[in-house]
Design a protein around this motif. Structure first.
Motif, short mmCIF file in Angstrom:
data_model
loop_
_atom_site.label_atom_id
_atom_site.label_comp_id
_atom_site.label_asym_id
_atom_site.label_seq_id
_atom_site.Cartn_x
_atom_site.Cartn_y
_atom_site.Cartn_z
N TYR A 293 -5.82 3.93 -4.90
CA TYR A 293 -5.41 2.52 -4.94
C TYR A 293 -4.50 2.18 -3.77
O TYR A 293 -4.57 1.08 -3.21
CB TYR A 293 -4.69 2.21 -6.25
CG TYR A 293 -5.55 2.29 -7.48
CD1 TYR A 293 -6.94 2.09 -7.43
CD2 TYR A 293 -5.00 2.59 -8.73
CE1 TYR A 293 -7.73 2.18 -8.56
CE2 TYR A 293 -5.78 2.67 -9.87
CZ TYR A 293 -7.15 2.47 -9.77
OH TYR A 293 -7.92 2.55 -10.92
N MET A 294 -3.63 3.12 -3.39
CA MET A 294 -2.72 2.84 -2.27
C MET A 294 -3.48 2.69 -0.95
O MET A 294 -3.05 1.93 -0.08
CB MET A 294 -1.67 3.96 -2.15
CG MET A 294 -0.67 4.02 -3.30
SD MET A 294 0.23 2.49 -3.61
CE MET A 294 -0.76 1.75 -4.95
N THR A 295 -4.59 3.41 -0.79
CA THR A 295 -5.36 3.26 0.44
C THR A 295 -6.12 1.93 0.48
O THR A 295 -6.41 1.41 1.55
CB THR A 295 -6.37 4.41 0.62
OG1 THR A 295 -7.33 4.38 -0.45
CG2 THR A 295 -5.67 5.75 0.62
N HIS A 296 -6.44 1.39 -0.71
CA HIS A 296 -7.16 0.12 -0.78
C HIS A 296 -6.23 -1.08 -0.89
O HIS A 296 -6.67 -2.21 -0.71
CB HIS A 296 -8.12 0.13 -1.98
CG HIS A 296 -9.34 0.95 -1.76
ND1 HIS A 296 -10.49 0.47 -1.16
CD2 HIS A 296 -9.60 2.26 -2.04
CE1 HIS A 296 -11.40 1.42 -1.10
NE2 HIS A 296 -10.90 2.52 -1.63
N GLN A 301 1.25 -0.46 -1.00
CA GLN A 301 1.82 0.78 -0.48
C GLN A 301 3.06 0.49 0.36
O GLN A 301 4.10 1.15 0.22
CB GLN A 301 0.78 1.53 0.36
CG GLN A 301 1.29 2.83 0.94
CD GLN A 301 0.27 3.55 1.81
OE1 GLN A 301 0.59 4.52 2.49
NE2 GLN A 301 -0.97 3.10 1.79
N GLU A 302 2.97 -0.51 1.23
CA GLU A 302 4.10 -0.84 2.11
C GLU A 302 5.31 -1.33 1.31
O GLU A 302 6.46 -1.01 1.65
CB GLU A 302 3.67 -1.88 3.13
CG GLU A 302 2.69 -1.33 4.16
CD GLU A 302 2.09 -2.43 5.04
OE1 GLU A 302 2.50 -3.61 4.87
OE2 GLU A 302 1.24 -2.12 5.88
N LEU A 439 -0.74 6.53 3.73
CA LEU A 439 -2.05 6.91 3.22
C LEU A 439 -3.07 5.86 3.63
O LEU A 439 -2.84 4.66 3.47
CB LEU A 439 -2.01 7.03 1.70
CG LEU A 439 -0.94 7.98 1.12
CD1 LEU A 439 -0.96 7.94 -0.40
CD2 LEU A 439 -1.14 9.40 1.62
N GLN A 440 -4.19 6.32 4.15
CA GLN A 440 -5.23 5.38 4.55
C GLN A 440 -6.60 6.01 4.42
O GLN A 440 -6.75 7.23 4.34
CB GLN A 440 -5.00 4.91 5.98
CG GLN A 440 -4.96 6.02 7.01
CD GLN A 440 -4.51 5.51 8.38
OE1 GLN A 440 -3.93 4.45 8.50
NE2 GLN A 440 -4.81 6.29 9.41
N ASN A 448 -15.43 2.10 -2.99
CA ASN A 448 -14.36 1.20 -3.39
C ASN A 448 -13.60 1.79 -4.57
O ASN A 448 -13.98 2.81 -5.14
CB ASN A 448 -14.90 -0.19 -3.73
CG ASN A 448 -15.84 -0.18 -4.93
OD1 ASN A 448 -15.40 0.07 -6.05
ND2 ASN A 448 -17.13 -0.43 -4.70
N GLU A 449 -12.53 1.13 -4.93
CA GLU A 449 -11.62 1.66 -5.95
C GLU A 449 -12.19 1.63 -7.36
O GLU A 449 -11.62 2.22 -8.27
CB GLU A 449 -10.32 0.86 -5.93
CG GLU A 449 -10.52 -0.60 -6.30
CD GLU A 449 -9.24 -1.40 -6.20
OE1 GLU A 449 -9.11 -2.39 -6.94
OE2 GLU A 449 -8.39 -1.04 -5.39
#
Length: 501
Positions: A293-296, A301-302, A439-440, A448-449
């Motif tokens: 989820y953090m990559t999407h 995330q920021e 994270l990316q 997709n998530e």
């Protein structure tokens, strides 16, 4: 035949079952949460499906689940003994037992885990160390794409190992690898067609070859491995009660003259298996979803990283108590658990006494299945149920608030034994990783998530991430304490010794 159809009138309405197969074909031999939720449009929040000749009353939505598991908690505290679980576990352990045996084993398990530090600083220190092992493994990827699945599962398993055995295992240890294979296969098997066929036609499957035989072989392997650890504990000099096995062995001795005691080595082995089944894959899978989820959702995330930097700074050791200072991060973790709905449908319960749920009479002995996913996506309790939205757990001022429909650990007397352990582990691992890395998604990656695999848990499709050290952190602006820790972890990760069994 007539008796079968007359029996239907004793349960809430549901899709018409076929003779012998019941609704297995219609359900595609799976109790999939989305399929069960679709049936609510026709039959309402409480309905009956037939797994072969066995009726199962399904509860959908927060109100139905709450009424059964919370309001009538004592009525639904029993666990039905399915043919597969009966053959695998018998009347041992916590997960598949009821009555006196379950009460004794669960009470002792909860008391002992608390005594060993669940929710206290001693356990938190172990979890912080395990989080740093994971950070070091991520750092060794040097920003290149990798699949975090294996290291996350091993980290979660080692948390249970530390509690149960008193030590962790190097990832290459043969004992540890066999244990991981057995857990992976067991959790994957529980939602296969073979499991449904076994429970529907046990008299046939007990005589036929097939993939179902493999789970019994793995069971014997795991039992033998745990027996080795128990014997190792018996050979050790008497020390403080430092892990679950030593505490349980002491309890066996203490209660040896008690005629109603259920404490013996067979129960010890099964309780340990239950702890691994309940505390490894679910936590690890939730963490895998969290990273995905953090990559999407890079904006989320920021915001988490900004809150961590502002509140905690670069050198403070993260504590579980810090969640009270990190409302946005806390909200994100709760939304991860809601949105991924790892458990999907909860474990089945059995009605211990005749009762009524939302106007439906439930007979004694009836099997009841709470569709937990339908609670976590209930549109009456979540503003945007099908979107990842940390705002579900924040008020207008940005303060963290809990939602009564947040039931990822189930509810009532059978609520997850390791709920607190899971919460502490999720928080410490997630925050340590997010503070250290950006994270990316790797360049060119697809998916997709919402892509998932429906096994015993709702798992994400295999994916890869890039974990790049954040600017001002490793390696650009290393902290002395972190460098010391990193060196220590590298030495341990590359070491070969495992405890003599």
């Amino acid at each position: 035949m007539l008796a079968f159809f007359l029996a239907r009138t004793q349960f809430p309405p549901g899709p018409c079952p076929l003779p012998v197969l019941g609704n297995l074909l219609q359900l595609r031999f799976q109790l999939h949460p989305e399929k069960l939720s679709q049936l609510t449009r026709t039959y309402g929040s409480i309905f009956t499906v037939w797994l072969g000749s066995t009726p199962v009353v399904v509860l959908n939505g927060f109100q139905a689940v709450k009424d059964a598991l919370v309001t009538h908690s004592e009525d639904f505290a029993d666990r039905p003994v399915t043919p597969l679980f009966e053959d695998l576990f018998g009347d041992k352990g916590i997960i598949s037992t009821s009555g006196h045996a379950w009460q004794q084993q669960r009470r002792f398990g909860l008391t002992t885990l608390r005594g060993l530090g669940m929710g206290k600083k001693v356990l938190e220190q172990r979890l912080q160390e395990e989080a740093q092992y994971l950070v070091e493994i991520f750092r060794r990827q040097n920003g290149k794409s990798f699949d975090p699945h294996v290291p996350i599962v091993r980290a979660a398993a080692n948390v249970i190992c530390a509690l149960v055995f008193g030590h962790r295992f190097p990832h290459g240890d043969p004992f540890f690898q066999e244990l991981m294979k057995a857990i992976d296969f067991g959790l994957a098997f529980v939602n296969t067609i073979w499991r449904r066929l076994y429970d529907a036609f046990p008299w046939l499957l007990r005589r036929l070859p097939g993939p179902h035989r493999k789970i019994f072989r793995y069971q014997e392997i795991v039992k033998n491995l745990i027996c080795q650890e128990i014997q190792h504990h018996k050979r050790r000099e008497a020390k403080d009660l430092e892990d679950f096995i030593s505490c349980y062995l002491a309890q066996i001795t203490k209660r040896k003259d008690d005629p109603v005691s259920t404490f013996d080595e067979e129960n010890l082995i099964q309780v340990i298996i239950d702890l691994f089944l309940g505390g490894t894959e679910t936590t690890a899978t939730t963490l895998r979803w969290a990273l995905l989820y953090m990559t999407h959702h890079r904006d989320v995330q920021e915001k988490v990283q900004k809150e961590l930097d502002t509140v905690l700074g670069p050198s403070r050791v993260i504590s579980f108590e810090d969640r009270k200072l990190l409302p946005y991060t806390n909200a994100v973790l709760h939304e991860v658990q809601r949105f991924c709905s790892v458990i999907s449908v909860g474990a089945v319960r059995k009605c211990g006494t005749a009762t009524t749920v939302q106007g439906f009479s439930i007979q004694k002995g009836t099997i009841v299945l709470p569709n937990l996913a339908s609670v976590l996506y209930d549109p009456e309790h979540w503003e945007t149920p099908w979107q990842f939205n940390p705002g579900h757990f924040l008020d207008r001022e940005g303060n963290f608030v809990i939602n009564e429909a947040f039931l990822p650990f189930s509810a009532g007397h059978r609520v997850c034994l390791g709920e607190l352990l899971a919460k502490v582990e999720l928080f410490l691992v997630f925050t340590n990783l997010l503070r250290e890395f950006q994270l990316q998604v790797p360049e060119g990656a697809s998916g997709n998530e919402r892509d998932y695999i429906f096994w015993g848990t709702m798992q994400p499709q295999p994916y890869k991430i890039c974990a790049t050290p954040r600017l001002g952190w490793f390696p650009g602006c290393p902290r002395k304490d972190s460098l010391k820790t990193a060196k220590m972890l590298r030495d341990v990760l590359h070491s070969s010794p495992s405890p003599t069994l």
